[in-house]
Design a protein around this motif. Structure first.
Motif, PDB file in Angstrom:
ATOM      1  N   ILE A 196      37.380  32.825   7.783  1.00 33.18           N
ATOM      2  CA  ILE A 196      36.793  32.173   6.605  1.00 33.18           C
ATOM      3  C   ILE A 196      37.367  32.734   5.321  1.00 33.18           C
ATOM      4  O   ILE A 196      37.641  32.006   4.367  1.00 33.18           O
ATOM      5  N   LEU A 197      37.550  34.039   5.286  1.00 31.11           N
ATOM      6  CA  LEU A 197      38.131  34.636   4.076  1.00 31.11           C
ATOM      7  C   LEU A 197      39.545  34.134   3.856  1.00 31.11           C
ATOM      8  O   LEU A 197      39.964  33.874   2.730  1.00 31.11           O
ATOM      9  N   LYS A 198      40.257  33.970   4.971  1.00 26.01           N
ATOM     10  CA  LYS A 198      41.614  33.436   4.854  1.00 26.01           C
ATOM     11  C   LYS A 198      41.565  32.020   4.288  1.00 26.01           C
ATOM     12  O   LYS A 198      42.365  31.642   3.434  1.00 26.01           O
ATOM     13  N   PHE A 199      40.602  31.264   4.738  1.00 23.15           N
ATOM     14  CA  PHE A 199      40.431  29.898   4.252  1.00 23.15           C
ATOM     15  C   PHE A 199      40.156  29.893   2.763  1.00 23.15           C
ATOM     16  O   PHE A 199      40.720  29.104   2.004  1.00 23.15           O
ATOM     17  N   GLN A 200      39.311  30.808   2.335  1.00 19.37           N
ATOM     18  CA  GLN A 200      38.987  30.900   0.913  1.00 19.37           C
ATOM     19  C   GLN A 200      40.244  31.227   0.117  1.00 19.37           C
ATOM     20  O   GLN A 200      40.498  30.655  -0.946  1.00 19.37           O
ATOM     21  N   GLN A 201      41.031  32.135   0.665  1.00 17.02           N
ATOM     22  CA  GLN A 201      42.264  32.501  -0.035  1.00 17.02           C
ATOM     23  C   GLN A 201      43.210  31.309  -0.111  1.00 17.02           C
ATOM     24  O   GLN A 201      43.845  31.063  -1.132  1.00 17.02           O
ATOM     25  N   ASP A 202      43.289  30.553   0.979  1.00  9.97           N
ATOM     26  CA  ASP A 202      44.123  29.342   0.967  1.00  9.97           C
ATOM     27  C   ASP A 202      43.658  28.373  -0.106  1.00  9.97           C
ATOM     28  O   ASP A 202      44.471  27.763  -0.804  1.00  9.97           O
ATOM     29  N   LEU A 203      42.345  28.252  -0.223  1.00 10.71           N
ATOM     30  CA  LEU A 203      41.804  27.334  -1.225  1.00 10.71           C
ATOM     31  C   LEU A 203      42.213  27.766  -2.627  1.00 10.71           C
ATOM     32  O   LEU A 203      42.614  26.955  -3.458  1.00 10.71           O
ATOM     33  N   ILE A 204      42.120  29.071  -2.856  1.00  8.90           N
ATOM     34  CA  ILE A 204      42.469  29.568  -4.195  1.00  8.90           C
ATOM     35  C   ILE A 204      43.949  29.376  -4.455  1.00  8.90           C
ATOM     36  O   ILE A 204      44.356  28.943  -5.540  1.00  8.90           O
ATOM     37  N   ASN A 205      44.755  29.676  -3.427  1.00  9.64           N
ATOM     38  CA  ASN A 205      46.198  29.532  -3.617  1.00  9.64           C
ATOM     39  C   ASN A 205      46.587  28.092  -3.863  1.00  9.64           C
ATOM     40  O   ASN A 205      47.493  27.804  -4.637  1.00  9.64           O
ATOM     41  N   ALA A 206      45.897  27.172  -3.168  1.00  7.73           N
ATOM     42  CA  ALA A 206      46.227  25.759  -3.342  1.00  7.73           C
ATOM     43  C   ALA A 206      45.553  25.175  -4.565  1.00  7.73           C
ATOM     44  O   ALA A 206      45.626  23.970  -4.805  1.00  7.73           O
TER      45      ALA A 206
ATOM     46  N   PHE B 172      39.997  24.569  -6.800  1.00 10.13           N
ATOM     47  CA  PHE B 172      39.027  25.472  -7.398  1.00 10.13           C
ATOM     48  C   PHE B 172      37.591  25.073  -7.105  1.00 10.13           C
ATOM     49  O   PHE B 172      36.710  25.924  -7.030  1.00 10.13           O
ATOM     50  N   ASP B 173      37.338  23.768  -6.973  1.00  8.99           N
ATOM     51  CA  ASP B 173      35.940  23.405  -6.734  1.00  8.99           C
ATOM     52  C   ASP B 173      35.463  23.913  -5.376  1.00  8.99           C
ATOM     53  O   ASP B 173      34.362  24.438  -5.252  1.00  8.99           O
ATOM     54  N   ALA B 174      36.316  23.788  -4.355  1.00  5.99           N
ATOM     55  CA  ALA B 174      35.898  24.285  -3.036  1.00  5.99           C
ATOM     56  C   ALA B 174      35.708  25.798  -3.064  1.00  5.99           C
ATOM     57  O   ALA B 174      34.732  26.328  -2.527  1.00  5.99           O
ATOM     58  N   ALA B 175      36.646  26.478  -3.741  1.00  2.38           N
ATOM     59  CA  ALA B 175      36.534  27.933  -3.804  1.00  2.38           C
ATOM     60  C   ALA B 175      35.280  28.332  -4.574  1.00  2.38           C
ATOM     61  O   ALA B 175      34.591  29.291  -4.211  1.00  2.38           O
ATOM     62  N   TYR B 176      34.988  27.574  -5.621  1.00  7.08           N
ATOM     63  CA  TYR B 176      33.787  27.870  -6.408  1.00  7.08           C
ATOM     64  C   TYR B 176      32.539  27.688  -5.581  1.00  7.08           C
ATOM     65  O   TYR B 176      31.606  28.487  -5.656  1.00  7.08           O
ATOM     66  N   ILE B 177      32.523  26.632  -4.772  1.00 14.48           N
ATOM     67  CA  ILE B 177      31.353  26.358  -3.926  1.00 14.48           C
ATOM     68  C   ILE B 177      31.137  27.506  -2.948  1.00 14.48           C
ATOM     69  O   ILE B 177      30.010  27.989  -2.759  1.00 14.48           O
ATOM     70  N   PHE B 178      32.230  27.960  -2.324  1.00 12.30           N
ATOM     71  CA  PHE B 178      32.064  29.052  -1.365  1.00 12.30           C
ATOM     72  C   PHE B 178      31.576  30.310  -2.065  1.00 12.30           C
ATOM     73  O   PHE B 178      30.709  31.036  -1.585  1.00 12.30           O
ATOM     74  N   ARG B 179      32.150  30.557  -3.220  1.00  6.85           N
ATOM     75  CA  ARG B 179      31.747  31.739  -3.983  1.00  6.85           C
ATOM     76  C   ARG B 179      30.267  31.650  -4.336  1.00  6.85           C
ATOM     77  O   ARG B 179      29.528  32.633  -4.266  1.00  6.85           O
TER      78      ARG B 179
END
Lengths: 371, 412
Positions: free
Chosen positions: A107-117, A120-127
């Motif tokens: 999951i953390l890897k997924f979050q990092q992928d989201l940030i790299n790509a 931002f909205d998906a990363a914000y939601i997870f955060r």
């Protein structure tokens, strides 16, 4: 299990519509969410205990789609779905989302992928979910109490949401292609260097086809294109078809067809009901096709009244099997059959009772007076 | 500590395939050993450390209330400003994007009901399958039930589950530490009734990782602990002083090849010795068993499999199957008072046997060979028992044998 099957259908409906949108933006998701009025899934005067169990189940169902092997878009959709369900639930204090240790790194890897790509909205939601402490950090995804059911229910993976299993692409990745290109160029250069004539390498050194690398690249690209084409038309057809399961991976379609034909045969068998004699008119068996579960339950209740109709013995023998088969209708054929005494969790029993609440009370009452 | 216990008698045909290769990232990573059934054995504290290592410094472990998000539009500008800065820092985006995110991802975007719409009423034109099912159920309930309210078993179950949620201790020394592990343990009842074939009744307790095994042992309520030995037909008033709990204090837990015996009192015997001797007498195919003292071990020190049945034995022959169903980190919404653990959160409701005469009170006496009773054995409450069997002066009438009876439903 009424509510879990319903939940699965609703989640998949939402996610497949999200997949068609071909977007990973939260705004698009919320449009869908509002149009389906998904937040009302908790409505309906559920009592406290039921609310808790239902919410836990809803979160578990949505969680499944958040982990591999589902596609990136489905995983983002699942993240949004979790956020939606977590925040619209009616339980106080809120039910949490269970995360097992083995899934956390992914999951953390997924979050990092989201940030790299830059999604931002998906990363914000997870955060946001993490800051709200919506997670329970556990050992395993679900509670394990060594339940020994005769047929283990395997959770099936919805094929449309997965990336097709592409062995060719796994073997020849873009890294490998790049590597091959480099090696090929290097090889050609070496040939030039060691031959006498600098511009043309020796004929005797022609051991491989010169365009070998280009050929491979073209073949691989063609393969990719073929996969895409295979995937896209099925999706369009499914939208139009709705209920019809026209296109799936060939494996699953075979299994489904076979299971469906079995179900058709069985339902035909049950639809034939013996006409009761005049004295037994009031106990005529009625087969209700609106709900397949209740039709089985109905035949069971009439059985308990010791009806002499010939359908009964056959019905009794087949109904328990049928139940199992109905469960396996859309599942894989592999089932783990174990021969241990059955120990199941109480919650399961309560839930199944509430689902067949229509006739269950009657059934129980009948049992007591008899014994 | 021996982990290769190939034979758990309850397991029968299942051989516990130990496959440490399955566990990625170290030995203490919980992975399924038998899919969907149980994990392989791992060390509880080490597992806890794996989680804490990943979450340290991120605020996930904290037990304080989390800060509420600043609502878009409402709240002080400074709140949202600092929050936007934090967002921008974490996600690597600009401040404007952060502000935009706060607006786009706000909770108001998820609202499906209009103002004034009752959240309890199912909307009319809904496509959701779940709601369709629920609507039918509600309609049926309306049609068939006169009064629609939860039955007392359901209220009881809900109360048990939620009575301790969010409780904070008065004494701050009793507060649970951050990163503490909570294990949820299912303890099955020892009775084997035919009606329990499919669903064996059990109780669920939450226990902290830092608590000793003896604390769990003390909190398990089993009716066999309260049995009073002896025939009291001649002396019904003699209040039985010795319940079995006080007389027979030995007990053991069995986890992964080790018997943890209760040795706190001098009367405690090693009940596991019989089993160990039996196992060692011939080559029975079990690995070497070990013994240890229950009071020396906490749950954090154990190697256990999640979802695997273990044993608790007391009173010499009263055996309970014990299954650890879940281990997780403590959360700020849990009960944070250490003194309330081990916490009972689920209990099977047992119907008590009522007095044969009045059918109102729970039975406290059972008689055999009773000339006054219509059946053998026959149950009586205290009042009816005395009225029937003794005269006004307290003399025994007729012939019978009377034993004090403790109903398993006493703990309801």
């Amino acid at each position: 299990m009424g509510s879990s099957a319903g939940l699965k259908d609703d989640c998949e409906a939402l996610l497949s519509r999200f997949q068609e949108m071909d977007s990973v933006r939260f705004e698009d998701f919320t449009e869908l969410w509002r149009s389906m009025k998904f937040g009302t899934i908790f409505c309906g005067r559920m009592r406290n205990l039921e609310k808790n169990t239902f919410t836990k189940e809803a979160l578990t169902s949505a969680w499944r789609y958040f982990l591999p092997p589902y596609t990136f878009q489905i995983r983002v959709g699942a993240l949004y779905l979790l956020y939606g369900l977590y925040n619209t639930q009616l339980c106080q204090p809120k039910q949490k989302i269970r995360v097992a240790l083995k899934d956390w790194d992914e999951i953390l890897k997924f979050q990092q992928d989201l940030i790299n790509a830059q999604h931002f909205d998906a990363a914000y939601i997870f955060r946001r979910l993490r800051l709200d402490r919506a997670f329970h950090f556990t050992a395993m995804p679900k509670l394990l109490s060594y339940r020994m059911k005769k047929k283990m229910q395997r959770t099936e993976i919805t094929e449309e949401f997965k990336d097709p299993n592409d062995r060719v692409m796994k073997l020849i990745t873009s890294d490998v292609l790049e590597e091959m290109m480099n090696v090929h160029d290097h090889y050609q250069r070496m040939k030039h260097v060691i031959s006498a004539d600098k511009s043309n390498p020796e004929k005797s050194l022609n051991l491989i086809k010169d365009d070998f690398f280009d050929n491979i690249k073209n073949i691989v690209l063609e393969h990719q294109q073929w996969h895409k084409d295979r995937k896209n038309p099925p999706l369009k057809l499914k939208v139009k078809g709705g209920e019809e399961k026209i296109e799936r991976n060939s494996q699953q379609s075979e299994r489904c067809e076979r299971a469906e034909s079995l179900a058709k045969i069985k339902s035909k068998a049950f639809s034939v009901v013996v006409q009761a004699s005049k004295s037994r008119r009031h106990r005529q068996v009625k087969v209700d096709f609106s709900d397949s579960e209740s039709s089985q339950v109905q035949t069971k209740t009439t059985r308990k009244r010791r009806n002499k109709e010939t359908l009964k013995p056959a019905g009794r023998k087949v109904s328990s099997r049928d139940r199992g088969d109905m469960q396996n209708l859309h599942k894989e054929d592999k089932s783990l059959s174990l021969s241990m005494p059955v120990v199941t969790e109480e919650d399961e029993e309560n839930e199944s009772f509430s689902e067949t609440e229509f006739t269950a009370p009657k059934r129980r009452r009948k049992q007591r007076t008899k014994s | 500590m021996a982990e290769d216990s190939l034979g758990d008698p309850a397991c029968g045909g299942m051989d516990g395939r130990q496959d440490p290769v399955l566990s990625s990232g170290g030995f203490n990573f919980p992975e399924y050993e038998l899919p969907e059934l149980n994990t392989h054995a791992f060390h509880v504290a080490a597992f806890g450390e794996l989680w804490r290592g990943r979450l340290r410094g991120e605020g996930d472990l904290s037990l304080k209330e989390p800060p509420a998000p600043a609502l878009p539009g409402a709240g002080g500008v400074s709140d949202s400003g600092s929050e936007d800065a934090a967002v921008a820092r974490d996600l690597g985006c600009s401040l404007e994007t952060a502000a935009e995110l706060r607006a786009v991802c706000g909770l108001d975007k998820l609202k499906c009901l209009q103002e004034g719409e009752d959240p309890e009423v199912i909307p009319e034109n809904t496509d959701l399958v779940t709601l369709g099912v629920r609507k039918r159920l509600l309609k049926h309930r309306e049609e068939t039930l006169t009064i629609d309210r939860p039955c007392r078993q359901e209220t009881f179950a809900y109360e048990m589950e939620s009575h301790a949620i969010g409780k904070k201790p008065e004494n701050s020394a009793d507060m649970i530490e951050e990163g503490e592990l909570i294990l949820s343990v299912n303890i099955f009842y020892p009775v084997i009734f035919h009606k329990h074939k499919e669903h064996k009744p059990y109780q669920t307790m939450l226990v902290l990782g830092s608590q000793k095994l003896t604390e769990l042992r003390d909190s398990i309520c089993c009716v066999s602990d309260l049995q009073i030995g002896g025939e009291f037909s001649n002396t019904p008033d003699q209040a039985p002083e010795n319940i079995s709990k006080d007389l027979y204090k030995s007990a053991f837990f069995y986890f992964e090849g080790t018997f943890y015996n209760d040795k706190r009192y001098p009367e405690c015997r090693d009940l596991s010795r019989t089993i160990i001797e039996w196992s060692e007498s011939h080559d029975r195919g079990y690995g070497k068993f070990h013994t240890a003292k229950m009071e020396d071990f906490t749950f954090n020190d154990l190697y256990i499999k999640v979802g695997f049945p273990y044993l608790y034995c007391h009173q010499g022959d009263c055996e309970h199957v014990v299954v650890i169903t879940d281990i997780r980190l403590v959360h700020h919404d849990d009960c944070l008072d250490k003194t309330l653990y081990p916490l009972l959160i689920k209990k099977h409701w047992l119907w008590t046997r009522k007095c044969f005469v009045c059918k109102m009170f729970t039975a406290r006496w059972v008689t055999n060979n009773d000339s006054f009773a219509p059946q053998d054995p026959c149950f009586f409450c205290d009042v009816c028992f005395r009225m029937l069997h003794y005269d006004a002066e307290g003399n025994k009438l007729g012939e019978f044998l009377a034993y004090p009876y403790v109903d398993p439903g006493t703990f309801n």
